[in-house]
Design a protein around this motif. Sequence first.
Motif, short mmCIF file in Angstrom:
data_model
loop_
_atom_site.label_atom_id
_atom_site.label_comp_id
_atom_site.label_asym_id
_atom_site.label_seq_id
_atom_site.Cartn_x
_atom_site.Cartn_y
_atom_site.Cartn_z
N ARG A 13 8.40 13.59 2.79
CA ARG A 13 7.40 13.58 1.72
C ARG A 13 7.04 12.14 1.37
O ARG A 13 7.87 11.24 1.45
CB ARG A 13 7.95 14.27 0.46
CG ARG A 13 7.58 15.74 0.35
CD ARG A 13 7.98 16.31 -0.99
NE ARG A 13 7.30 15.68 -2.12
CZ ARG A 13 6.04 15.92 -2.47
NH1 ARG A 13 5.30 16.76 -1.78
NH2 ARG A 13 5.52 15.32 -3.51
N ILE A 14 5.80 11.94 0.93
CA ILE A 14 5.39 10.60 0.50
C ILE A 14 6.02 10.31 -0.87
O ILE A 14 5.84 11.05 -1.83
CB ILE A 14 3.86 10.49 0.42
CG1 ILE A 14 3.26 10.60 1.82
CG2 ILE A 14 3.43 9.17 -0.23
CD1 ILE A 14 1.74 10.62 1.83
N ALA A 15 6.76 9.23 -0.91
CA ALA A 15 7.42 8.83 -2.15
C ALA A 15 6.51 7.95 -3.00
O ALA A 15 6.42 8.12 -4.22
CB ALA A 15 8.71 8.07 -1.85
N VAL A 16 5.83 6.99 -2.36
CA VAL A 16 4.97 6.06 -3.08
C VAL A 16 3.67 5.90 -2.31
O VAL A 16 3.68 5.72 -1.08
CB VAL A 16 5.64 4.67 -3.25
CG1 VAL A 16 4.80 3.78 -4.16
CG2 VAL A 16 7.05 4.79 -3.79
N ARG A 17 2.56 5.95 -3.03
CA ARG A 17 1.25 5.72 -2.44
C ARG A 17 0.59 4.56 -3.18
O ARG A 17 0.52 4.55 -4.41
CB ARG A 17 0.38 6.97 -2.56
CG ARG A 17 -1.03 6.81 -1.98
CD ARG A 17 -1.87 8.06 -2.19
NE ARG A 17 -1.32 9.20 -1.47
CZ ARG A 17 -1.53 9.45 -0.18
NH1 ARG A 17 -2.28 8.60 0.54
NH2 ARG A 17 -1.00 10.52 0.39
N ASP A 18 0.11 3.59 -2.43
CA ASP A 18 -0.55 2.41 -3.00
C ASP A 18 -1.80 2.17 -2.17
O ASP A 18 -1.75 1.52 -1.12
CB ASP A 18 0.40 1.21 -2.94
CG ASP A 18 -0.12 0.00 -3.71
OD1 ASP A 18 -1.35 -0.15 -3.79
OD2 ASP A 18 0.71 -0.78 -4.21
N GLY A 19 -2.93 2.72 -2.61
CA GLY A 19 -4.14 2.67 -1.78
C GLY A 19 -3.90 3.46 -0.51
O GLY A 19 -3.48 4.62 -0.54
N GLU A 20 -4.14 2.83 0.64
CA GLU A 20 -3.91 3.48 1.92
C GLU A 20 -2.48 3.32 2.42
O GLU A 20 -2.08 3.93 3.40
CB GLU A 20 -4.89 2.92 2.98
CG GLU A 20 -6.35 3.21 2.66
CD GLU A 20 -6.64 4.69 2.53
OE1 GLU A 20 -6.16 5.46 3.41
OE2 GLU A 20 -7.31 5.09 1.56
N GLU A 21 -1.70 2.48 1.75
CA GLU A 21 -0.31 2.27 2.14
C GLU A 21 0.56 3.36 1.52
O GLU A 21 0.45 3.66 0.33
CB GLU A 21 0.20 0.90 1.70
CG GLU A 21 -0.43 -0.27 2.40
CD GLU A 21 0.21 -1.59 1.98
OE1 GLU A 21 1.24 -1.97 2.57
OE2 GLU A 21 -0.32 -2.24 1.06
N THR A 22 1.44 3.93 2.32
CA THR A 22 2.37 4.95 1.83
C THR A 22 3.76 4.71 2.41
O THR A 22 3.91 4.11 3.48
CB THR A 22 1.91 6.38 2.21
OG1 THR A 22 1.89 6.49 3.63
CG2 THR A 22 0.54 6.69 1.64
N LEU A 23 4.74 5.18 1.70
CA LEU A 23 6.12 5.21 2.20
C LEU A 23 6.68 6.59 1.92
O LEU A 23 6.60 7.08 0.79
CB LEU A 23 6.99 4.16 1.50
CG LEU A 23 6.75 2.68 1.82
CD1 LEU A 23 7.64 1.81 0.95
CD2 LEU A 23 7.01 2.40 3.29
N THR A 24 7.22 7.24 2.93
CA THR A 24 7.95 8.48 2.70
C THR A 24 9.28 8.14 2.02
O THR A 24 9.68 6.96 1.96
CB THR A 24 8.23 9.22 4.01
OG1 THR A 24 9.12 8.43 4.81
CG2 THR A 24 6.94 9.49 4.78
N PHE A 25 9.98 9.14 1.55
CA PHE A 25 11.27 8.88 0.92
C PHE A 25 12.24 8.24 1.91
O PHE A 25 13.00 7.34 1.54
CB PHE A 25 11.85 10.18 0.34
CG PHE A 25 11.25 10.56 -0.98
CD1 PHE A 25 11.76 10.07 -2.16
CD2 PHE A 25 10.15 11.41 -1.03
CE1 PHE A 25 11.19 10.42 -3.38
CE2 PHE A 25 9.57 11.76 -2.24
CZ PHE A 25 10.09 11.27 -3.41
N ALA A 26 12.23 8.69 3.17
CA ALA A 26 13.11 8.09 4.18
C ALA A 26 12.72 6.65 4.46
O ALA A 26 13.57 5.76 4.58
CB ALA A 26 13.08 8.92 5.47
#
Length: 571
Positions: free
Chosen positions: A34-47
């Motif tokens: 799952r996406i943990a953080v979204r910042d514009g087009e940049e995302t990080l999943t929880f892993a």
Amino acid sequence: MTRAWPKSMPPSLDYPDAGIDRLLAGAARSFSDRIAVRDGEETLTFAELYDHVLRVAGGLRERGIVPGDVVAMHMPNSLWYVVAYYGAICAGATVAPVNPAQPACALTEQLQDVGAGAVVTHPACAAALAGVDVPGVRFVVCVSGTAAAPAPASPPPASPPPAHQETVPFAELLAAAPLTGYATDPEQVAHFQLTGGTTGRSKAVRVLHRNAVAAVLQAACLRSATLPEQDAEGGVFLRPVPDALNAYALPVGEGATIAVAPLFHGMGLITQSVNIVLGQTTVMVAGFQPDAFLADVERHGVTAITGSPAMYYALLASPALDKHDYSRVLMAVSGAAPIDTKALSRLAEVFPNALVCEGYGLTEASMGLAGAPPNPTVATPVGSVGIAVFDTRIEIRSPDTHTVLGVGETGEVWASGPQVADGYHGQPELTAEQFADGWLRTGDMGRLDEHGHLFLVGRAKDMIIYKGYNVYPQPLEEILCSHPVVAQAAVVGAPSANAGEIPAAFVVLRPGVEEADELADELMEYVAERVAPYQKVRDLRVVDFLPLTPTGKILKSALRDQLTEDAATAH
């Protein structure tokens, strides 16, 4: 346990003996893709977030950061703030979030007070930091710009850093090998939460890991009808209590929220960890723009909104308010300062599927002390900030004798619970005064009803003494805001030679309302018809805006100063 406690939920939680990093570790396994953080087009999943965090932790260790060192966060909200905060935590450091907009003199004081050994900053504010010479700061890390926190096109020239400071690109920390085999101590300070400084110089509150974990789980479990557990590797996750669920409870592993509260503030920082343990996506935005925020609520399928009254007032005044679908919003919580009940009623109409409520807490309690549960045995009455959260006791005591008062009596709010912080860093006398025998003196005035619902009437320091009578500002502000032309109101004490102090009001009108000469008299008469004679507002001024702290609280000291200056000029 109060009589209004939510149905089918136990009154107490089994808190894990773990640091706040274990919440992220559990989420990384429970919601890995799952996406943990979204910042514009940049995302990080929880892993991916957890991997980045462990790399930053490894990079900090390589540069000499050891458990107990202090790493300051000096930057606006962004994806990298979350990575840097947890990276420092996993390295064993204590984090000191500081307001990036404050002047160099205040920043210097705060970095010295907390004993910062390193600072993580951002291109938009790095220039101010470069001129701050704090001998203990050994190196400065600068993150890159993002959509939510863009780097300036032409950054201001920076002074050369002091000789004892090294400048480290954040990319170097991210390139380090992930830290393994670490263990955070629940009794260590997780972060120094700096108070807003509305009554003078800010103070560094010692929030231990166990305080932060308790605060996060109290909020998350109350909002989602869940209980905490630990997996085989010590990660914390939430288990739903099926009988306690209802339409307002936030589902675990679903939904999104928008990070509006600054992460240097207790509400923003603890709420970020609440989002993580709930498995929600946090959307970072470039400042708060009401119209854009409302569009983002629909676009990202936001399920939970948390913010200050200033944010909600701005949303209600937005011309885009009726242009979007808010059906997925299940909870809208206002905190950090009082909000009037008329505004809450309007918000309930805007978010028809949501529990719209206030929460109550303060920096010295990590975040929250009371809130409205989604599935109460007794409905939360209008004007209440809710009931005490898990494992928390709230008493109303006499401000003079500290004796416990009865149901319905007004006095000072005292609280105890596992989320109450460890005191003020380096200020033992002040700690002894505010943290007494396991209880926190909040400085807020309020009363409890027979079901345990808490009602606030204002800060003790804001109480007005008119001819020997105690006058509380919040009920007067509530009455003013119930008038159809008033958008916001603040009441403070104005000096008076004959009465000691008189209640004076500052009022912001709703958009489109034209000020008339007789409006002040009309509003004062409106209040007078609804209060005892000694409670009447005796001076009222219409203003374009109310002065706010960076976290959205009305700066009443500035209003009092204005009245004092006006009185001096008049004589």
